[in-house]
Design a protein around this motif. Structure first.
Motif, PDB file in Angstrom:
ATOM      1  N   GLY A 179       9.819  21.787  -0.918  1.00  0.00           N
ATOM      2  CA  GLY A 179       9.324  22.402  -2.142  1.00  0.00           C
ATOM      3  C   GLY A 179       7.854  22.130  -2.409  1.00  0.00           C
ATOM      4  O   GLY A 179       7.320  22.538  -3.428  1.00  0.00           O
ATOM      5  N   GLY A 180       7.180  21.394  -1.517  1.00  0.00           N
ATOM      6  CA  GLY A 180       5.753  21.148  -1.659  1.00  0.00           C
ATOM      7  C   GLY A 180       5.392  19.883  -2.420  1.00  0.00           C
ATOM      8  O   GLY A 180       4.228  19.639  -2.680  1.00  0.00           O
ATOM      9  N   LEU A 181       6.387  19.067  -2.795  1.00  0.00           N
ATOM     10  CA  LEU A 181       6.082  17.828  -3.516  1.00  0.00           C
ATOM     11  C   LEU A 181       5.737  16.718  -2.526  1.00  0.00           C
ATOM     12  O   LEU A 181       6.301  16.660  -1.430  1.00  0.00           O
ATOM     13  N   PRO A 182       4.798  15.853  -2.885  1.00  0.00           N
ATOM     14  CA  PRO A 182       4.402  14.788  -1.960  1.00  0.00           C
ATOM     15  C   PRO A 182       5.480  13.714  -1.811  1.00  0.00           C
ATOM     16  O   PRO A 182       6.213  13.420  -2.747  1.00  0.00           O
ATOM     17  N   ILE A 183       5.560  13.157  -0.616  1.00  0.00           N
ATOM     18  CA  ILE A 183       6.457  12.047  -0.334  1.00  0.00           C
ATOM     19  C   ILE A 183       5.583  10.823  -0.116  1.00  0.00           C
ATOM     20  O   ILE A 183       4.685  10.837   0.718  1.00  0.00           O
ATOM     21  N   GLY A 184       5.816   9.769  -0.880  1.00  0.00           N
ATOM     22  CA  GLY A 184       5.045   8.541  -0.743  1.00  0.00           C
ATOM     23  C   GLY A 184       5.709   7.584   0.234  1.00  0.00           C
ATOM     24  O   GLY A 184       6.919   7.460   0.280  1.00  0.00           O
ATOM     25  N   LEU A 185       4.896   6.920   1.032  1.00  0.00           N
ATOM     26  CA  LEU A 185       5.371   5.897   1.943  1.00  0.00           C
ATOM     27  C   LEU A 185       4.755   4.584   1.482  1.00  0.00           C
ATOM     28  O   LEU A 185       3.533   4.466   1.421  1.00  0.00           O
ATOM     29  N   GLN A 186       5.591   3.632   1.108  1.00  0.00           N
ATOM     30  CA  GLN A 186       5.090   2.348   0.636  1.00  0.00           C
ATOM     31  C   GLN A 186       5.353   1.296   1.705  1.00  0.00           C
ATOM     32  O   GLN A 186       6.470   1.140   2.176  1.00  0.00           O
ATOM     33  N   ILE A 187       4.299   0.579   2.062  1.00  0.00           N
ATOM     34  CA  ILE A 187       4.382  -0.486   3.051  1.00  0.00           C
ATOM     35  C   ILE A 187       4.166  -1.799   2.310  1.00  0.00           C
ATOM     36  O   ILE A 187       3.159  -1.961   1.622  1.00  0.00           O
ATOM     37  N   VAL A 188       5.129  -2.706   2.440  1.00  0.00           N
ATOM     38  CA  VAL A 188       5.082  -3.992   1.740  1.00  0.00           C
ATOM     39  C   VAL A 188       5.076  -5.101   2.780  1.00  0.00           C
ATOM     40  O   VAL A 188       5.820  -5.056   3.756  1.00  0.00           O
ATOM     41  N   VAL A 240       0.865  -1.170   0.000  1.00  0.00           N
ATOM     42  CA  VAL A 240       0.000   0.000   0.000  1.00  0.00           C
ATOM     43  C   VAL A 240       0.906   1.225   0.000  1.00  0.00           C
ATOM     44  O   VAL A 240       2.003   1.211   0.556  1.00  0.00           O
ATOM     45  N   SER A 241       0.488   2.265  -0.693  1.00  0.00           N
ATOM     46  CA  SER A 241       1.230   3.506  -0.737  1.00  0.00           C
ATOM     47  C   SER A 241       0.357   4.599  -0.139  1.00  0.00           C
ATOM     48  O   SER A 241      -0.793   4.766  -0.541  1.00  0.00           O
ATOM     49  N   ILE A 242       0.903   5.316   0.842  1.00  0.00           N
ATOM     50  CA  ILE A 242       0.148   6.389   1.488  1.00  0.00           C
ATOM     51  C   ILE A 242       1.003   7.642   1.521  1.00  0.00           C
ATOM     52  O   ILE A 242       2.219   7.596   1.341  1.00  0.00           O
ATOM     53  N   ASN A 243       0.373   8.779   1.759  1.00  0.00           N
ATOM     54  CA  ASN A 243       1.078  10.052   1.812  1.00  0.00           C
ATOM     55  C   ASN A 243       1.918  10.091   3.087  1.00  0.00           C
ATOM     56  O   ASN A 243       1.401   9.933   4.177  1.00  0.00           O
ATOM     57  N   GLY A 244       3.214  10.321   2.913  1.00  0.00           N
ATOM     58  CA  GLY A 244       4.116  10.396   4.050  1.00  0.00           C
ATOM     59  C   GLY A 244       4.494  11.813   4.418  1.00  0.00           C
ATOM     60  O   GLY A 244       5.265  12.036   5.330  1.00  0.00           O
ATOM     61  N   GLY A 245       3.975  12.790   3.711  1.00  0.00           N
ATOM     62  CA  GLY A 245       4.293  14.189   3.983  1.00  0.00           C
ATOM     63  C   GLY A 245       4.649  14.908   2.693  1.00  0.00           C
ATOM     64  O   GLY A 245       4.295  14.467   1.598  1.00  0.00           O
ATOM     65  N   TYR A 246       5.355  16.042   2.848  1.00  0.00           N
ATOM     66  CA  TYR A 246       5.732  16.867   1.701  1.00  0.00           C
ATOM     67  C   TYR A 246       7.177  17.316   1.838  1.00  0.00           C
ATOM     68  O   TYR A 246       7.677  17.499   2.946  1.00  0.00           O
ATOM     69  N   THR A 247       7.836  17.517   0.708  1.00  0.00           N
ATOM     70  CA  THR A 247       9.185  18.083   0.717  1.00  0.00           C
ATOM     71  C   THR A 247       9.084  19.566   1.018  1.00  0.00           C
ATOM     72  O   THR A 247       7.989  20.147   1.011  1.00  0.00           O
ATOM     73  N   VAL A 293      -0.824  -1.887   9.380  1.00  0.00           N
ATOM     74  CA  VAL A 293       0.323  -0.987   9.528  1.00  0.00           C
ATOM     75  C   VAL A 293      -0.003   0.375   8.917  1.00  0.00           C
ATOM     76  O   VAL A 293       0.311   1.420   9.499  1.00  0.00           O
ATOM     77  N   ALA A 294      -0.643   0.382   7.754  1.00  0.00           N
ATOM     78  CA  ALA A 294      -1.019   1.648   7.118  1.00  0.00           C
ATOM     79  C   ALA A 294      -1.988   2.429   8.001  1.00  0.00           C
ATOM     80  O   ALA A 294      -1.857   3.642   8.175  1.00  0.00           O
TER      81      ALA A 294
END
Length: 81
Positions: A12-21, A3-10, A33-34
């Protein structure tokens, strides 16, 4: 499963993805976990406005779709003989 969820922003405002496997057939574990991550993290702020980059804007070009003066890939083979 993953699953990939939003982990925050840089900064510069770009999204950071958090992938849980997870391990094979551990769909429930991945979702748990997500869910735990989303409950632990601070409140998510609204999406920032995307930065405008004139060099990447199709309208900003001097003929090319990407603003570099070169023909765009879609029109590179058309006419111009």
């Amino acid at each position: 499963p993953a699953v990939s969820i939003n982990g925050g922003y840089t900064s510069g405002g770009l999204p950071i993805g958090l992938q849980i496997v997870g391990k094979r057939h551990d769909d429930l574990g991945v979702l748990q976990v997500a869910q735990a991550w989303e409950r632990m993290r601070p409140a998510q702020r609204a999406w920032p406005e995307p930065p405008l980059t004139p060099a990447l804007s199709p309208q900003a070009g001097r003929g090319g779709a990407w603003g570099d003066g070169a023909p765009s890939p879609a029109t590179a083979g058309e006419g111009g003989g």
